[in-house]
Design a protein around this motif. Sequence first.
Motif, PDB file in Angstrom:
ATOM      1  N   ASP A  17      45.683  35.049  89.360  1.00 49.27           N
ATOM      2  CA  ASP A  17      46.500  35.012  88.154  1.00 49.27           C
ATOM      3  C   ASP A  17      46.569  36.425  87.583  1.00 49.27           C
ATOM      4  N   PRO A  18      47.763  37.027  87.545  1.00 52.09           N
ATOM      5  CA  PRO A  18      47.863  38.413  87.087  1.00 52.09           C
ATOM      6  C   PRO A  18      47.462  38.607  85.640  1.00 52.09           C
ATOM      7  N   HIS A  19      47.456  37.536  84.846  1.00 63.24           N
ATOM      8  CA  HIS A  19      47.053  37.660  83.454  1.00 63.24           C
ATOM      9  C   HIS A  19      45.545  37.695  83.294  1.00 63.24           C
ATOM     10  N   GLU A  20      44.823  37.408  84.359  1.00 64.56           N
ATOM     11  CA  GLU A  20      43.374  37.382  84.289  1.00 64.56           C
ATOM     12  C   GLU A  20      42.754  38.505  85.113  1.00 64.56           C
ATOM     13  N   LEU A  21      43.508  39.580  85.300  1.00 57.49           N
ATOM     14  CA  LEU A  21      42.976  40.706  86.048  1.00 57.49           C
ATOM     15  C   LEU A  21      41.838  41.351  85.280  1.00 57.49           C
ATOM     16  N   PRO A  22      40.706  41.528  85.916  1.00 50.72           N
ATOM     17  CA  PRO A  22      39.595  42.160  85.212  1.00 50.72           C
ATOM     18  C   PRO A  22      39.901  43.637  84.970  1.00 50.72           C
ATOM     19  N   SER A  23      39.344  44.176  83.942  1.00 47.32           N
ATOM     20  CA  SER A  23      39.526  45.588  83.650  1.00 47.32           C
ATOM     21  C   SER A  23      38.177  46.278  83.648  1.00 47.32           C
ATOM     22  N   ALA A  24      38.095  47.357  84.386  1.00 44.65           N
ATOM     23  CA  ALA A  24      36.861  48.144  84.408  1.00 44.65           C
ATOM     24  C   ALA A  24      36.618  48.816  83.060  1.00 44.65           C
ATOM     25  N   LEU A  25      37.622  48.833  82.189  1.00 51.43           N
ATOM     26  CA  LEU A  25      37.497  49.517  80.906  1.00 51.43           C
ATOM     27  C   LEU A  25      36.965  48.636  79.784  1.00 51.43           C
ATOM     28  N   LEU A  26      36.868  47.319  80.014  1.00 49.17           N
ATOM     29  CA  LEU A  26      36.350  46.452  78.950  1.00 49.17           C
ATOM     30  C   LEU A  26      34.949  46.886  78.562  1.00 49.17           C
ATOM     31  N   GLY A  27      34.748  47.038  77.254  1.00 48.34           N
ATOM     32  CA  GLY A  27      33.451  47.478  76.750  1.00 48.34           C
ATOM     33  C   GLY A  27      33.256  48.989  76.803  1.00 48.34           C
ATOM     34  N   LYS A  28      34.288  49.713  77.211  1.00 47.61           N
ATOM     35  CA  LYS A  28      34.204  51.174  77.298  1.00 47.61           C
ATOM     36  C   LYS A  28      35.198  51.804  76.331  1.00 47.61           C
ATOM     37  N   PRO A  29      34.978  53.065  75.987  1.00 49.25           N
ATOM     38  CA  PRO A  29      35.917  53.735  75.078  1.00 49.25           C
ATOM     39  C   PRO A  29      37.299  53.898  75.712  1.00 49.25           C
ATOM     40  N   PHE A  30      38.319  53.821  74.856  1.00 44.47           N
ATOM     41  CA  PHE A  30      39.671  54.140  75.305  1.00 44.47           C
ATOM     42  C   PHE A  30      39.621  55.534  75.914  1.00 44.47           C
ATOM     43  N   PRO A  31      40.286  55.763  77.042  1.00 45.61           N
ATOM     44  CA  PRO A  31      40.188  57.066  77.709  1.00 45.61           C
ATOM     45  C   PRO A  31      40.683  58.228  76.833  1.00 45.61           C
ATOM     46  N   GLU A  32      40.096  59.376  77.075  1.00 41.45           N
ATOM     47  CA  GLU A  32      40.590  60.603  76.433  1.00 41.45           C
ATOM     48  C   GLU A  32      41.990  60.886  76.947  1.00 41.45           C
ATOM     49  N   PHE A  33      42.869  61.357  76.072  1.00 45.56           N
ATOM     50  CA  PHE A  33      44.229  61.722  76.474  1.00 45.56           C
ATOM     51  C   PHE A  33      44.795  62.694  75.455  1.00 45.56           C
ATOM     52  N   ARG A  34      45.842  63.331  75.827  1.00 43.25           N
ATOM     53  CA  ARG A  34      46.639  64.162  74.934  1.00 43.25           C
ATOM     54  C   ARG A  34      48.080  63.939  75.359  1.00 43.25           C
ATOM     55  N   ALA A  35      48.917  63.456  74.425  1.00 41.55           N
ATOM     56  CA  ALA A  35      50.287  63.094  74.780  1.00 41.55           C
ATOM     57  C   ALA A  35      51.204  63.291  73.585  1.00 41.55           C
ATOM     58  N   PRO A  36      52.495  63.482  73.853  1.00 39.51           N
ATOM     59  CA  PRO A  36      53.459  63.643  72.756  1.00 39.51           C
ATOM     60  C   PRO A  36      53.819  62.306  72.124  1.00 39.51           C
ATOM     61  N   LEU A  37      54.256  62.377  70.884  1.00 35.91           N
ATOM     62  CA  LEU A  37      54.809  61.209  70.210  1.00 35.91           C
ATOM     63  C   LEU A  37      56.249  61.018  70.659  1.00 35.91           C
ATOM     64  N   LEU A  38      56.657  59.782  70.799  1.00 31.09           N
ATOM     65  CA  LEU A  38      58.005  59.486  71.265  1.00 31.09           C
ATOM     66  C   LEU A  38      59.059  60.054  70.330  1.00 31.09           C
TER      67      LEU A  38
END
Length: 171
Positions: A17-38
């Motif tokens: 079920d694609p809606h139940e795909l596990p995520s390795a990021l659960l329980g971890k901080p949102f990744p560091e990023f730097r991106a422009p605003l739309l």
Amino acid sequence: VFLLIVVIGYAGFRLNDPHELPSALLGKPFPEFRAPLLDDPGRTIDRGALVGEPVLVNVWATWCPTCKAEHDELLRIGAETGIRIVGVNYKDDRGKALDWLVRYGNPYDFVIEDRDGSLGVELGVYGAPETFLLDAAGTIVYKRVGDINPRIWRDELGPLVAGLLGASEDG
């Protein structure tokens, strides 16, 4: 033998079920990023813009029909709950995305432009829409692959958001 094949096939499809795909990021901080605003590509933001209070991060695109289907629900959620909703415009055209927000309404506090999909890669995004719930510290506590609809909100995401919003008001 045929019945056994049908049972195994059914079980196999339920496991995928694609809606139940596990995520390795659960329980971890949102990744560091730097991106422009739309809406202001000369201004960039980073992970720090996502901490301090609970936030829904919604990955969307104008080429995604399911994103359109969930859009009204995001507008309702933002209006009724007060939770911050941040968009990640994924592998899309800036002009089309800005037009979309004018035409259908803008549920987002701000939208991160992820034109090349690099933030999506860091998040393990399979496609759009995908939604992440972050606690006030910026930790990913929930991931949804697919649309946020009234049933998902009522049964899964809404109770988590209510708990986080209640915890942030208490703390």
